[in-house]
Design an enzyme around this catalytic site. Sequence first.
Site, mmCIF file in Angstrom:
data_model
loop_
_atom_site.group_PDB
_atom_site.id
_atom_site.type_symbol
_atom_site.label_atom_id
_atom_site.label_comp_id
_atom_site.label_asym_id
_atom_site.label_seq_id
_atom_site.Cartn_x
_atom_site.Cartn_y
_atom_site.Cartn_z
ATOM 1 N N GLU A 134 -16.125 1.910 -7.289
ATOM 2 C CA GLU A 134 -15.316 1.114 -6.350
ATOM 3 C C GLU A 134 -13.840 1.430 -6.577
ATOM 4 O O GLU A 134 -13.374 1.477 -7.711
ATOM 5 C CB GLU A 134 -15.576 -0.377 -6.619
ATOM 6 C CG GLU A 134 -14.770 -1.310 -5.752
ATOM 7 C CD GLU A 134 -15.000 -2.773 -6.111
ATOM 8 O OE1 GLU A 134 -15.983 -3.086 -6.816
ATOM 9 O OE2 GLU A 134 -14.172 -3.601 -5.715
ATOM 10 N N HIS A 158 -9.690 0.812 -5.230
ATOM 11 C CA HIS A 158 -8.681 0.094 -4.442
ATOM 12 C C HIS A 158 -7.316 0.693 -4.701
ATOM 13 O O HIS A 158 -6.995 1.060 -5.843
ATOM 14 C CB HIS A 158 -8.649 -1.395 -4.802
ATOM 15 C CG HIS A 158 -9.944 -2.069 -4.523
ATOM 16 N ND1 HIS A 158 -10.338 -2.416 -3.256
ATOM 17 C CD2 HIS A 158 -10.962 -2.409 -5.339
ATOM 18 C CE1 HIS A 158 -11.539 -2.949 -3.296
ATOM 19 N NE2 HIS A 158 -11.947 -2.943 -4.549
ATOM 20 N N ALA A 190 -11.441 -4.971 2.938
ATOM 21 C CA ALA A 190 -11.681 -6.419 2.992
ATOM 22 C C ALA A 190 -13.148 -6.775 2.771
ATOM 23 O O ALA A 190 -13.464 -7.868 2.267
ATOM 24 C CB ALA A 190 -11.203 -6.971 4.331
ATOM 25 N N TYR A 200 0.799 -1.230 0.000
ATOM 26 C CA TYR A 200 0.000 0.000 0.000
ATOM 27 C C TYR A 200 0.833 1.282 0.000
ATOM 28 O O TYR A 200 0.273 2.374 -0.133
ATOM 29 C CB TYR A 200 -0.956 -0.005 1.195
ATOM 30 C CG TYR A 200 -1.907 -1.184 1.180
ATOM 31 C CD1 TYR A 200 -2.827 -1.333 0.151
ATOM 32 C CD2 TYR A 200 -1.858 -2.166 2.168
ATOM 33 C CE1 TYR A 200 -3.684 -2.417 0.103
ATOM 34 C CE2 TYR A 200 -2.713 -3.256 2.142
ATOM 35 C CZ TYR A 200 -3.621 -3.382 1.114
ATOM 36 O OH TYR A 200 -4.462 -4.457 1.063
HETATM 37 C C1 DQA Z 1 -7.859 -2.845 -0.634
HETATM 38 C C2 DQA Z 1 -7.731 -4.274 -1.159
HETATM 39 C C3 DQA Z 1 -8.453 -5.254 -0.248
HETATM 40 O O1 DQA Z 1 -8.331 -6.563 -0.745
HETATM 41 C C4 DQA Z 1 -7.841 -5.206 1.142
HETATM 42 O O2 DQA Z 1 -8.568 -6.047 2.017
HETATM 43 C C5 DQA Z 1 -7.729 -3.830 1.684
HETATM 44 C C6 DQA Z 1 -7.353 -2.734 0.797
HETATM 45 C C7 DQA Z 1 -7.060 -1.831 -1.487
HETATM 46 O O3 DQA Z 1 -7.342 -0.654 -1.387
HETATM 47 O O4 DQA Z 1 -6.148 -2.225 -2.219
HETATM 48 O O5 DQA Z 1 -7.863 -3.612 2.890
HETATM 49 O O6 DQA Z 1 -9.214 -2.467 -0.690
#
Ligand code: DQA
Length: 144
Positions: free
Chosen positions: A98, A100, A77, A23
């Site tokens: 959405e 990520h 998650a 991250y």
């Molecule tokens: C996430 C990806 C998810 O799989 C994970 O559980 C996270 C962060 C991301 O931003 O990459 O907590 O949402």
Amino acid sequence: MKHILVIHGPNLNLLGRREIDIYGKVTLAEINEAVKLKAKELDCQVKIKQSNSEGEIVSFIGETKDWADALIINPAAYTHTSVAIRDAILAVGIPAVEVHLSNIHQREGFRRKSLVAGVCRGQIAGFGLHSYILALEAVANSEW
Ligand code: DQA
């Protein structure tokens, strides 16, 4: 002026210290600052919420249905498990994107499945903080 609710799911409050190899070092406060700055530039108004609890996220979605024109959500998650968040997005009928930080399709098999993707206008994954910026641009430039 578009009103956008931004929701961060569980453990995203720990960004900057959490699995830095995946991250990065960016903190949630830094993401929120960048989101606010970009929103201003795009002439949008944002409200930002974070919760580690599924029920609270469901409530955030329900409570803001009269305010928000669009929702940007990183369910973290819960992406992979939550029928309740999926149903909340459907229930309010607000267009959602959405988001990520990581590319969930490149990671463990269980992360490749998103229960919320099917009720969102689109999914942006893999660009770190910039995923949120791209989502804001998508919303700001949309007809919804
Ligand atoms: C996430 C990806 C998810 O799989 C994970 O559980 C996270 C962060 C991301 O931003 O990459 O907590 O949402």
